[in-house]
Design a protein around this motif. Structure first.
Motif, PDB file in Angstrom:
ATOM      1  N   ALA A 213     -31.221 -70.341 -27.184  1.00 52.81           N
ATOM      2  CA  ALA A 213     -31.312 -70.799 -25.793  1.00 52.81           C
ATOM      3  C   ALA A 213     -32.217 -72.029 -25.689  1.00 52.81           C
ATOM      4  N   PRO A 214     -31.990 -72.889 -24.695  1.00 57.17           N
ATOM      5  CA  PRO A 214     -32.823 -74.097 -24.548  1.00 57.17           C
ATOM      6  C   PRO A 214     -34.259 -73.801 -24.125  1.00 57.17           C
ATOM      7  N   ASP A 215     -34.494 -72.671 -23.467  1.00 61.55           N
ATOM      8  CA  ASP A 215     -35.847 -72.316 -23.052  1.00 61.55           C
ATOM      9  C   ASP A 215     -35.958 -70.800 -22.957  1.00 61.55           C
ATOM     10  N   ARG A 216     -37.198 -70.316 -22.801  1.00 63.38           N
ATOM     11  CA  ARG A 216     -37.443 -68.881 -22.804  1.00 63.38           C
ATOM     12  C   ARG A 216     -36.846 -68.197 -21.579  1.00 63.38           C
ATOM     13  N   VAL A 217     -36.876 -68.853 -20.433  1.00 63.74           N
ATOM     14  CA  VAL A 217     -36.301 -68.246 -19.230  1.00 63.74           C
ATOM     15  C   VAL A 217     -34.814 -67.982 -19.421  1.00 63.74           C
ATOM     16  N   THR A 218     -34.109 -68.965 -19.988  1.00 61.83           N
ATOM     17  CA  THR A 218     -32.671 -68.793 -20.247  1.00 61.83           C
ATOM     18  C   THR A 218     -32.449 -67.671 -21.244  1.00 61.83           C
ATOM     19  N   ALA A 219     -33.292 -67.622 -22.289  1.00 66.37           N
ATOM     20  CA  ALA A 219     -33.165 -66.567 -23.300  1.00 66.37           C
ATOM     21  C   ALA A 219     -33.366 -65.196 -22.683  1.00 66.37           C
ATOM     22  N   ASP A 220     -34.391 -65.058 -21.842  1.00 68.97           N
ATOM     23  CA  ASP A 220     -34.652 -63.762 -21.204  1.00 68.97           C
ATOM     24  C   ASP A 220     -33.514 -63.381 -20.260  1.00 68.97           C
ATOM     25  N   THR A 221     -32.945 -64.377 -19.571  1.00 73.82           N
ATOM     26  CA  THR A 221     -31.831 -64.101 -18.669  1.00 73.82           C
ATOM     27  C   THR A 221     -30.627 -63.580 -19.448  1.00 73.82           C
ATOM     28  N   ARG A 222     -30.357 -64.190 -20.594  1.00 75.13           N
ATOM     29  CA  ARG A 222     -29.233 -63.746 -21.420  1.00 75.13           C
ATOM     30  C   ARG A 222     -29.472 -62.350 -21.976  1.00 75.13           C
ATOM     31  N   THR A 223     -30.714 -62.090 -22.394  1.00 75.00           N
ATOM     32  CA  THR A 223     -31.027 -60.758 -22.918  1.00 75.00           C
ATOM     33  C   THR A 223     -30.891 -59.705 -21.827  1.00 75.00           C
ATOM     34  N   ALA A 224     -31.341 -60.030 -20.618  1.00 80.75           N
ATOM     35  CA  ALA A 224     -31.209 -59.086 -19.506  1.00 80.75           C
ATOM     36  C   ALA A 224     -29.736 -58.813 -19.205  1.00 80.75           C
ATOM     37  N   ALA A 225     -28.900 -59.854 -19.293  1.00 81.10           N
ATOM     38  CA  ALA A 225     -27.465 -59.657 -19.065  1.00 81.10           C
ATOM     39  C   ALA A 225     -26.875 -58.743 -20.137  1.00 81.10           C
ATOM     40  N   THR A 226     -27.307 -58.930 -21.384  1.00 78.85           N
ATOM     41  CA  THR A 226     -26.845 -58.053 -22.469  1.00 78.85           C
ATOM     42  C   THR A 226     -27.317 -56.621 -22.246  1.00 78.85           C
ATOM     43  N   ALA A 227     -28.552 -56.474 -21.782  1.00 79.53           N
ATOM     44  CA  ALA A 227     -29.088 -55.139 -21.513  1.00 79.53           C
ATOM     45  C   ALA A 227     -28.262 -54.433 -20.444  1.00 79.53           C
ATOM     46  N   ARG A 228     -27.868 -55.175 -19.414  1.00 82.17           N
ATOM     47  CA  ARG A 228     -27.033 -54.568 -18.372  1.00 82.17           C
ATOM     48  C   ARG A 228     -25.682 -54.145 -18.939  1.00 82.17           C
ATOM     49  N   LEU A 229     -25.144 -54.972 -19.845  1.00 76.61           N
ATOM     50  CA  LEU A 229     -23.870 -54.638 -20.480  1.00 76.61           C
ATOM     51  C   LEU A 229     -23.992 -53.374 -21.329  1.00 76.61           C
ATOM     52  N   LEU A 230     -25.036 -53.318 -22.138  1.00 76.47           N
ATOM     53  CA  LEU A 230     -25.231 -52.160 -23.007  1.00 76.47           C
ATOM     54  C   LEU A 230     -25.487 -50.893 -22.196  1.00 76.47           C
ATOM     55  N   ASN A 231     -26.181 -51.041 -21.086  1.00 75.87           N
ATOM     56  CA  ASN A 231     -26.518 -49.861 -20.290  1.00 75.87           C
ATOM     57  C   ASN A 231     -25.299 -49.174 -19.709  1.00 75.87           C
TER      58      ASN A 231
END
Length: 595
Positions: A213-231
């Motif tokens: 990701a270009p920055d940490r905020v974008t990375a955290d947003t993507r990880t949160a989206a993955t977490a929602r998918l996995l949940n």
């Protein structure tokens, strides 16, 4: 019988001689009686030799709690030790093994007083030991690592073929994206709050996002989206996740929407599934090429004051038995790798691995305790949804300009930052807003501007609560003659947050202030802390998160205020960064909430 040959193709090995053979001690003594008989006796008495004669004397009992996946192998070594009269300090070693999930034991360590009924704990990952040590303060000592198992993606044959197994390889992000791209392929995982496999998988996905990701905020947003998918398809634990796989190979069973066609799981779990006669369709394993996570099975000594030196030596003796070739063979027969992680082709093949999958690649660097804490916080607020009451200081000092921001005030920057934070929450999150300053509403120092309700809900005028809350944030302004009525406001807001607690959500109270309490007629600090102690309930936690803006904020008092609630204080030197500090604080608080 399983459907694959065992790694070494041999019958089950024992940690010593087989029944019906002459005891090893007798063989040694017969061969050496003329020269070293006395030395042999001393070695047996001290436990230096693996096995003595039949045990008819004193016994040293050792209790071991082990993760369910490794408990059968540990029990096999313990049984051999009893049958072959393994000794410690000249006494027979009697090891009793109990199968217990690591998260249950980690939670039990949080109870007071701690009185474990075992002297050794073998969880599936060191992350549990680190968590107990950091969060519970329980003294634990890792004496060694007895096995390992990498984490991969297991898929039933039809799903694996659709992913290009075994020729096609994936990174972590590509693998999860590929499994989420079709309606027929369902990806399951064990709940990261209850499973090391689930949490370590999430950590690898997060690390991959940070790297790309270009920055940490974008990375955290993507990880949160993955977490929602996995949940969406997360199971309570590892065993429950395995139970979601198809039970037969029929097309109808494999396409059942209630069944998962792929799982994030350990290689050993796939081995156990594939070598069971009734396990269902065999799994094929895809190993991420950018470094897999690994379960490491630490042999952990519980430093109990009542553990005598004799039992401590017995614990070390049993570790030796597990580490010797016979003990390691017992572990290998059940699909575990050596502690160093070398891949044995027969074991990997039985688990579902094939070339050119990178099953022998070195594992990635393990996540730090800080990384895992942040991930657990993210999982908590992403999966459970949040219920946050936000309380903002509207005293006159919030109108002070902030150097370096073109004359913009603390309040200007604070409300803009809060609006940024608002965009990161989902429609299921519940958020409300209070503001406070002395004599703001008659004798009260506070007023509720927007109730704590679902962002996706509708207000009376038909607009969404998110829109109404955004308007309320945007209208915040300092009170020209207002002082900081912090203590009365904090008590009232916390009482309201406790009385409206929402089960199944992450509940918290967030207070932003730039000064010390200025209300001489209200409740004092000691009395406030006492009231918060009475209101706090660990079973219905509402951590209080205090954001101290600027140098005049009284962090000493805030630290005392948040302590009874399990919350935290965070100093914010630049109000434009409030949203980042607040989200990090919420994630940290979420990771400390009992799961």
């Amino acid at each position: 019988m399983g459907r694959h040959s065992l790694p070494d193709g041999s019958a089950p090995a024992r940690a010593g001689a087989r029944r019906g053979t002459r005891p090893r001690a007798l063989v040694l003594a017969t061969g050496l009686v003329l020269t070293v008989a006395a030395g042999t006796v001393v070695a047996l008495d001290s436990g230096l030799l693996p096995f003595g004669g039949p045990c008819g004397g004193d016994v040293t009992r050792l209790d071991v709690a082990a993760s369910p996946d490794i408990a059968p192998a540990v029990e096999a070594v313990a049984t051999s030790a009893r049958e072959e009269a393994a000794r410690t300090d000249g006494r027979c070693l009697d090891v009793r093994v109990t199968s217990r999930s690591a998260h249950e034991i980690a939670d039990a360590f949080g109870q007071r007083p701690v009185d474990p009924e075992f002297q050794v704990w073998i969880p599936d990952s060191s992350l549990w030991v680190d968590r107990v040590g950091a969060e519970r303060g329980t003294p634990l000592t890792t004496a060694g690592i007895i096995a390992s198992s990498p984490i991969a993606l297991g898929a039933v044959p039809r799903a694996a073929k659709s992913l290009g197994w075994p020729e096609k390889t994936y990174t972590w992000t590509e693998l999860t994206r590929a499994t989420a791209s079709g309606d027929a392929l369902h990806l399951g995982v064990a709940n990261p709050s209850r499973s090391a496999t689930g949490l370590l998988s999430l950590s690898r996905l997060s690390a991959a996002n940070i790297k790309k990701a270009p920055d940490r905020v974008t990375a955290d947003t993507r990880t949160a989206a993955t977490a929602r998918l996995l949940n969406q398809r997360a199971a309570d634990g590892d065993g429950q996740a395995m139970a979601t796989l198809p039970r037969d190979g029929s097309g109808a069973e494999q396409s059942n929407p209630r069944r998962n066609q792929a799982l994030l799981l350990s290689e050993q779990a796939a081995f156990a599934h594939n070598t069971r006669a009734d396990g269902g369709p065999e799994l094929d394993l895809l190993y991420p090429e950018d470094g897999t996570a690994r379960l490491d099975y630490p042999y952990t000594l519980v430093d109990n004051s009542e553990t005598d030196p004799e039992r401590s030596r017995a614990a070390n003796r049993f570790l030796t038995l597990l580490s010797e070739p016979a003990g390691q063979r017992a572990l290998r027969r059940l699909g575990f790798r050596a502690p160093t992680g070398e891949a044995e082709p027969k074991l990997v093949k039985a688990a579902g691995g094939r070339d050119p999958q990178p099953y022998s690649a070195a594992p990635a660097e393990p996540p730090t305790a800080k990384d895992l804490q942040a991930l657990m916080g993210m999982w908590t607020i992403t999966v459970q949804s949040a219920r946050l009451s936000t309380v903002v200081d509207a005293s006159a000092s919030m109108g002070a300009p902030v150097p370096g921001h073109g004359g913009r005030s603390r309040m200007d920057l604070a409300k803009n930052s809060l609006l940024q934070a608002l965009t990161t929450f989902t429609s299921e999150d519940e958020i409300g807003l209070w503001k406070f300053a002395t004599t703001l509403d008659g004798d009260k120092d506070y007023v509720e501007l927007s109730p704590t309700e679902r962002l996706g809900g509708r207000d009376k005028d038909g607009s969404t609560h998110r829109a109404a809350l955004a308007d309320a944030f945007g209208a915040l302004a300092p009170e020209p003659r207002g002082a900081t009525g912090l203590y009365d406001t904090t008590l009232a807001a916390y009482e309201k947050a406790r009385s409206t607690y929402a089960s199944g959500k992450f509940n918290a109270l967030v207070v932003l202030t730039d000064g010390a309490n200025d209300d001489a007629h209200g409740i004092g600090l000691d009395a406030l802390v006492g009231e918060l102690k009475k209101l706090s309930d660990p079973k219905r936690p509402v951590p209080l998160i205090a954001l101290a803006i600027g140098p005049e904020a009284d962090t000493s008092a805030l630290n005392r205020i948040v302590a009874p609630t399990g919350g935290s204080t965070h100093r914010v030197s630049d109000p434009s960064q409030i949203h980042q500090v607040m989200l990090k604080a919420i994630m940290a608080a979420g990771s400390n909430v009992p799961h």
